[in-house]
Design a protein around this motif. Structure first.
Motif, PDB file in Angstrom:
ATOM      1  N   ALA A 172       0.835  -1.210   0.000  1.00 48.21           N
ATOM      2  CA  ALA A 172       0.000   0.000   0.000  1.00 48.21           C
ATOM      3  C   ALA A 172       0.864   1.252   0.000  1.00 48.21           C
ATOM      4  O   ALA A 172       0.529   2.256  -0.640  1.00 48.21           O
ATOM      5  N   LEU A 173       1.983   1.200   0.716  1.00 48.04           N
ATOM      6  CA  LEU A 173       2.875   2.349   0.775  1.00 48.04           C
ATOM      7  C   LEU A 173       3.459   2.653  -0.604  1.00 48.04           C
ATOM      8  O   LEU A 173       3.579   3.812  -0.999  1.00 48.04           O
ATOM      9  N   ILE A 174       3.804   1.586  -1.346  1.00 47.16           N
ATOM     10  CA  ILE A 174       4.358   1.761  -2.689  1.00 47.16           C
ATOM     11  C   ILE A 174       3.257   2.108  -3.685  1.00 47.16           C
ATOM     12  O   ILE A 174       3.414   2.977  -4.541  1.00 47.16           O
ATOM     13  N   GLY A 175       2.135   1.403  -3.561  1.00 49.43           N
ATOM     14  CA  GLY A 175       1.034   1.536  -4.516  1.00 49.43           C
ATOM     15  C   GLY A 175       0.960   0.304  -5.392  1.00 49.43           C
ATOM     16  O   GLY A 175       1.596   0.236  -6.443  1.00 49.43           O
ATOM     17  N   ALA A 176       0.206  -0.704  -4.951  1.00 47.11           N
ATOM     18  CA  ALA A 176       0.189  -1.996  -5.634  1.00 47.11           C
ATOM     19  C   ALA A 176      -0.841  -2.049  -6.751  1.00 47.11           C
ATOM     20  O   ALA A 176      -1.900  -1.424  -6.680  1.00 47.11           O
ATOM     21  N   HIS A 177      -0.521  -2.827  -7.784  1.00 50.90           N
ATOM     22  CA  HIS A 177      -1.474  -3.158  -8.837  1.00 50.90           C
ATOM     23  C   HIS A 177      -2.211  -4.459  -8.522  1.00 50.90           C
ATOM     24  O   HIS A 177      -3.321  -4.672  -9.014  1.00 50.90           O
ATOM     25  N   HIS A 178      -1.599  -5.339  -7.729  1.00 57.94           N
ATOM     26  CA  HIS A 178      -2.112  -6.705  -7.568  1.00 57.94           C
ATOM     27  C   HIS A 178      -2.143  -7.097  -6.095  1.00 57.94           C
ATOM     28  O   HIS A 178      -1.313  -6.651  -5.304  1.00 57.94           O
ATOM     29  N   ASP A 179      -3.105  -7.952  -5.743  1.00 65.62           N
ATOM     30  CA  ASP A 179      -3.155  -8.462  -4.380  1.00 65.62           C
ATOM     31  C   ASP A 179      -2.527  -9.846  -4.248  1.00 65.62           C
ATOM     32  O   ASP A 179      -2.495 -10.417  -3.154  1.00 65.62           O
ATOM     33  N   ALA A 180      -2.011 -10.380  -5.351  1.00 65.13           N
ATOM     34  CA  ALA A 180      -1.254 -11.642  -5.335  1.00 65.13           C
ATOM     35  C   ALA A 180      -0.431 -11.689  -6.613  1.00 65.13           C
ATOM     36  O   ALA A 180      -0.804 -11.090  -7.628  1.00 65.13           O
ATOM     37  N   VAL A 181       0.705 -12.390  -6.559  1.00 66.03           N
ATOM     38  CA  VAL A 181       1.576 -12.488  -7.734  1.00 66.03           C
ATOM     39  C   VAL A 181       1.983 -13.948  -7.935  1.00 66.03           C
ATOM     40  O   VAL A 181       2.028 -14.732  -6.988  1.00 66.03           O
ATOM     41  N   PRO A 182       2.305 -14.326  -9.185  1.00 64.50           N
ATOM     42  CA  PRO A 182       2.715 -15.706  -9.458  1.00 64.50           C
ATOM     43  C   PRO A 182       4.043 -16.041  -8.784  1.00 64.50           C
ATOM     44  O   PRO A 182       4.921 -15.183  -8.638  1.00 64.50           O
TER      45      PRO A 182
END
Length: 370
Positions: free
Chosen positions: A129-139
């Protein structure tokens, strides 16, 4: 200066993280039995604490990195956590004569990661959240098996084990000595895991470009996600030759330590996948800049080791590739994160969302040789 907290103290622990069994036949490291690890913690005046770690083969060499961290203490203590980019720049300047090709970057990376973790804890926000995420999970792919020393039968058994553990992607180390042998290794794994499992291969910088071109083309018929680091890491022209051979997609980048080097690689080599290592780059601050260079060229970004730390970084990428799952450092945590269905979810806890296991750290702590 104190907005968002001020660093009051820094602490280091030199650790030896043992392996359950030796990793044999690395092309230039030989046999590995442990990972020397430097754990760095920064504490704010308000009592919050963040951590970062870096790793290498030798505890004696990692002790030198520890000395570099200690030399930077006057810059770190008293710095404002919210202005960690300024602290990063000052650390970079003070280590300029070490050339930022190894020990200096490792030292900076441990501190920079700890400052980002601390910033998230002070803000009460997960790092994503601090960075600014695009995804809530990654491969994520399994990298804790299928070693270079494995026989064909061991490859088949290891692949089946990883499938049973729930992995949908896995990395196979190849030897780079015989194209026939390397293709046989890919075929043995594919036969064992079936058509739906993603297979990634790693050549560990083991081949001259001409052989790498032939292997890349031969491997293209076997549905492989990528061929990683086929030629020497200091041979960008050779890598470009392989990348343009119209064979298997090429992945590289984990040894890059400078943004200028990365920009030159991206401009010249036509690689398909970029692999970033926050330890080698110098921490989270330059990692995010490196990822932006790749994203501007629509190149997927993956992460080398330290999966639990780099997950929120990869989640911030528009085109995330893969996290490399090597759970060797899980011993440092009370509750390490666990992938499910081939994905690793983003933590909703502040900072990195990880609690250190002090008892384990005490067992792993070592004294550097005099």
């Amino acid at each position: 200066m104190g907005a968002g907290g001020t660093v009051a103290a820094i602490r280091t622990d030199l650790l030896s993280v043992p392996l359950a069994f030796p990793l044999r036949e690395h092309p230039f490291l030989g046999q590995r039995t442990q990972f020397a690890t430097l754990l760095v913690r920064v504490r704010s005046k308000e009592g919050a604490e963040g951590f970062g770690y870096v790793t290498a083969e030798s505890t004696a060499q990692m002790a030198a990195v520890e000395r570099i961290v200690e030399s930077l203490e006057p810059v770190i203590v008293g710095s404002a956590v919210a202005y960690r980019a300024r602290t990063f720049r000052r650390m970079w300047q003070l280590t300029a004569e070490l050339l930022h090709e190894g020990a200096a970057n490792l030292a900076i990376a441990a501190v920079d990661t700890a400052l980002w973790d601390l910033a998230g804890k002070i803000a009460g926000q997960p790092l994503a959240a601090l960075i600014g995420a695009h995804h809530d999970a990654v491969p994520i792919y399994a990298s804790h098996g299928l070693w270079r020393h494995c026989t064909l039968d061991e490859i088949a058994a290891d692949g089946q084990r990883l499938v049973k553990e729930g992995f949908t992607a896995m990395k196979l180390r190849i030897k780079g000595e015989s194209i026939t042998e390397d293709i046989a290794r890919v075929e043995a794994l594919r036969a064992a895991v079936g058509p739906d499992i993603a297979i990634l291969t790693d050549a560990l910088w083991s081949m001259p470009p001409a052989r790498a071109v032939r292997l890349s083309r031969a491997m293209a018929e076997h549905d492989v996600v990528w061929l990683e680091d086929p030629v020497a890491e200091d041979d960008p022209a050779g890598l470009a030759r392989v990348a343009r051979a119209e064979g298997t997609p090429i992945a590289t980048g984990e040894r890059i330590s400078r943004l200028t080097t990365l920009q030159g690689l991206l401009d010249s080599a036509d690689i398909d996948h970029l692999i970033l290592d926050l330890h080698h780059l110098g921490g989270i601050t330059p990692w995010l800049q490196a990822a932006a260079l790749a994203e501007a060229r629509a190149i997927p970004v993956s992460a080398h080791i330290a999966y639990e730390v780099q997950q929120p970084l990869l989640a911030s990428c528009l085109r995330p590739g893969y996290l490399e799952y090597l759970p060797f450092w899980d011993v440092l945590y009370q509750e390490p994160p666990r992938p499910t269905h081939g994905m690793l979810a983003t933590s909703d806890r502040p900072g990195l969302g990880l609690d250190l296991d002090e008892a384990a750290i005490g067992r792993l702590r070592v004294r550097a040789a005099a």
